[in-house]
Design an enzyme around this catalytic site. Structure first.
Site, PDB file in Angstrom:
ATOM      1  N   ASN A   7      32.338   6.645  -7.925  1.00 23.16           N
ATOM      2  CA  ASN A   7      33.395   6.234  -8.842  1.00 23.16           C
ATOM      3  C   ASN A   7      33.012   6.715 -10.243  1.00 23.16           C
ATOM      4  O   ASN A   7      32.110   6.160 -10.861  1.00 23.16           O
ATOM      5  CB  ASN A   7      33.527   4.702  -8.800  1.00 23.16           C
ATOM      6  CG  ASN A   7      34.537   4.175  -9.804  1.00 23.16           C
ATOM      7  OD1 ASN A   7      35.240   4.947 -10.450  1.00 23.16           O
ATOM      8  ND2 ASN A   7      34.608   2.855  -9.935  1.00 23.16           N
ATOM      9  N   LYS A  22      34.720   6.528 -12.870  1.00 20.67           N
ATOM     10  CA  LYS A  22      35.300   5.662 -13.910  1.00 20.67           C
ATOM     11  C   LYS A  22      35.930   6.515 -15.024  1.00 20.67           C
ATOM     12  O   LYS A  22      36.456   7.594 -14.745  1.00 20.67           O
ATOM     13  CB  LYS A  22      34.242   4.685 -14.432  1.00 20.67           C
ATOM     14  CG  LYS A  22      33.605   3.872 -13.280  1.00 20.67           C
ATOM     15  CD  LYS A  22      32.768   2.715 -13.724  1.00 20.67           C
ATOM     16  CE  LYS A  22      32.210   1.994 -12.509  1.00 20.67           C
ATOM     17  NZ  LYS A  22      31.432   0.811 -12.854  1.00 20.67           N
ATOM     18  N   HIS A  44      39.320  -2.873  -8.259  1.00 19.12           N
ATOM     19  CA  HIS A  44      37.981  -2.790  -8.868  1.00 19.12           C
ATOM     20  C   HIS A  44      37.837  -3.929  -9.888  1.00 19.12           C
ATOM     21  O   HIS A  44      38.785  -4.274 -10.591  1.00 19.12           O
ATOM     22  CB  HIS A  44      37.774  -1.431  -9.545  1.00 19.12           C
ATOM     23  CG  HIS A  44      36.343  -1.209  -9.926  1.00 19.12           C
ATOM     24  ND1 HIS A  44      35.786  -1.778 -11.042  1.00 19.12           N
ATOM     25  CD2 HIS A  44      35.348  -0.527  -9.308  1.00 19.12           C
ATOM     26  CE1 HIS A  44      34.492  -1.446 -11.105  1.00 19.12           C
ATOM     27  NE2 HIS A  44      34.209  -0.686 -10.061  1.00 19.12           N
ATOM     28  N   GLU A  75      36.553  -4.081 -12.740  1.00 14.97           N
ATOM     29  CA  GLU A  75      36.871  -3.759 -14.138  1.00 14.97           C
ATOM     30  C   GLU A  75      38.372  -3.903 -14.383  1.00 14.97           C
ATOM     31  O   GLU A  75      38.799  -4.269 -15.478  1.00 14.97           O
ATOM     32  CB  GLU A  75      36.358  -2.347 -14.478  1.00 14.97           C
ATOM     33  CG  GLU A  75      34.841  -2.354 -14.647  1.00 14.97           C
ATOM     34  CD  GLU A  75      34.152  -1.050 -14.304  1.00 14.97           C
ATOM     35  OE1 GLU A  75      34.817  -0.012 -14.174  1.00 14.97           O
ATOM     36  OE2 GLU A  75      32.909  -1.085 -14.161  1.00 14.97           O
ATOM     37  N   GLU A 116      31.201  -5.477  -4.397  1.00 15.19           N
ATOM     38  CA  GLU A 116      30.569  -5.113  -5.665  1.00 15.19           C
ATOM     39  C   GLU A 116      30.371  -6.367  -6.511  1.00 15.19           C
ATOM     40  O   GLU A 116      31.301  -6.797  -7.216  1.00 15.19           O
ATOM     41  CB  GLU A 116      31.463  -4.131  -6.439  1.00 15.19           C
ATOM     42  CG  GLU A 116      31.699  -2.819  -5.738  1.00 15.19           C
ATOM     43  CD  GLU A 116      32.029  -1.709  -6.731  1.00 15.19           C
ATOM     44  OE1 GLU A 116      31.304  -0.720  -6.729  1.00 15.19           O
ATOM     45  OE2 GLU A 116      32.977  -1.855  -7.512  1.00 15.19           O
ATOM     46  N   GLY A 122      26.677  -1.659 -13.343  1.00  8.02           N
ATOM     47  CA  GLY A 122      26.287  -1.055 -14.621  1.00  8.02           C
ATOM     48  C   GLY A 122      25.205  -1.814 -15.349  1.00  8.02           C
ATOM     49  O   GLY A 122      24.922  -1.552 -16.513  1.00  8.02           O
ATOM     50  N   SER A 179      24.865  -0.765  -9.206  1.00  6.44           N
ATOM     51  CA  SER A 179      23.582  -0.145  -9.557  1.00  6.44           C
ATOM     52  C   SER A 179      22.874   0.501  -8.359  1.00  6.44           C
ATOM     53  O   SER A 179      21.650   0.446  -8.259  1.00  6.44           O
ATOM     54  CB  SER A 179      22.668  -1.157 -10.255  1.00  6.44           C
ATOM     55  OG  SER A 179      23.263  -1.612 -11.457  1.00  6.44           O
TER      56      SER A 179
HETATM   57  P1  13P Z   1      27.284   1.193 -11.129  1.00  4.46           P
HETATM   58  O1  13P Z   1      26.781   1.973  -9.952  1.00  4.46           O
HETATM   59  O2  13P Z   1      27.286   1.983 -12.403  1.00  4.46           O
HETATM   60  O3  13P Z   1      26.628  -0.139 -11.238  1.00  4.46           O
HETATM   61  O4  13P Z   1      28.852   0.911 -10.847  1.00  4.46           O
HETATM   62  C1  13P Z   1      29.237   0.374  -9.627  1.00  4.46           C
HETATM   63  C2  13P Z   1      30.716   0.421  -9.550  1.00  4.46           C
HETATM   64  O5  13P Z   1      31.408  -0.272 -10.244  1.00  4.46           O
HETATM   65  C3  13P Z   1      31.311   1.383  -8.614  1.00  4.46           C
HETATM   66  O6  13P Z   1      32.663   1.153  -8.446  1.00  4.46           O
END
Ligand code: 13P
Length: 251
Positions: free
Chosen positions: A9, A11, A95, A97, A167, A173, A212
């Site tokens: 992803n 982002k 997601h 976010e 997740e 992150g 992560s």
């Molecule tokens: P990270 O791998 O940067 O923690 O992000 C995970 C994520 O949100 C994938 O959709």
């Protein structure tokens, strides 16, 4: 046997130049044949990525789609049918976010999931708890409710053409990864919940871990019985790192 899936992803990252560099790096990776691989660039870069990975075993997906599948007057949104027309095979839905920062509701996630499938896209449904919810002992309740909203609205059979990603928000992150045991516990609970509706569907559905994931921790996470691959954020922006994560999912 479930075929592992590793998804990157990207982002809201990337410029034409950095995407070209990342594609170049991906083309140089030795990617395992027994692992399905997908990347989710920003909408702006989908065409560039599709062109760049042509002939590779990498599928491309969107990071979001509108609640209605068709085109229409909805400024700023992208329809699942447009993603499909652009050459996408998958789309992320729900997601964290988007749920937490943009206020996306379970009801909207259900519509997006259905919109994706109606256009032939595979929805990758993201679920996960916040740190506060985990500390309050509510992890399985929160994840269970996110999953249940889709099952109760659309039925269990839709999961024959979908992927689930667990997740934990606190691991995204943050550099904090759920331990393989913590992740496995939630993955097993997700599968058990689906098995309550159909054992066959539950056994076949892939459940990815995200939060992560990196080359250094991928193998032990993917070694757990109910973890069928990963949804990778930050580490997917580095071709060598992402390639190593893909290889860790292979046999
Ligand atoms: P990270 O791998 O940067 O923690 O992000 C995970 C994520 O949100 C994938 O959709």
């Amino acid at each position: 046997m479930r075929r592992p899936l590793v998804a990157g992803n990207w982002k809201m990252h990337g410029t034409r130049a950095s995407v070209a560099e990342l594609i170049n790096g991906l083309r140089q990776q030795v990617l395992p044949a027994d692992v399905e691989i997908a990347v989710f660039p920003s909408c702006l870069h989908i065409a560039q990525v599709l062109q760049g990975v042509a002939g590779q075993v990498v599928a491309v997906g969107g990071q979001n789609c509108a609640v209605d599948p068709g085109q229409g007057a909805l400024t700023g949104e992208v329809a699942a049918s447009q993603l499909q027309d652009a050459g996408c095979a998958l789309v992320l839905v729900g997601h964290s976010e988007r749920r937490l920062l943009l206020g996306e509701t379970d009801a909207e996630v259900v519509c997006k999931f259905a919109a994706a499938q109606s256009c032939g896209l595979t929805p990758l449904l993201c679920v996960g708890e916040t740190l506060e919810q985990r500390e309050a002992g509510k992890t399985l309740e929160v994840v269970g409710a996110q999953l249940a909203s889709v099952v109760s609205a659309l039925g269990i059979e839709v999961f024959t053409r979908a992927v689930v990603a667990y997740e934990p928000v606190w691991a995204i992150g943050s550099g904090l990864t759920a331990s393989p045991e913590q992740a496995q516990q939630v993955h097993a609970a997700i599968r058990a919940q689906l098995a309550g509706h159909s054992v066959e569907v539950a056994c076949a559905v892939r459940i990815l871990y995200g939060g992560s994931v990196k080359a250094a921790n991928a193998a032990e996470l993917f070694g757990m019985p109910d973890i069928d691959g990963g949804l990778v954020g930050g580490a997917s922006l580095n071709a060598d790192e992402f390639g190593a994560i893909c290889r860790a999912a292979g046999n």
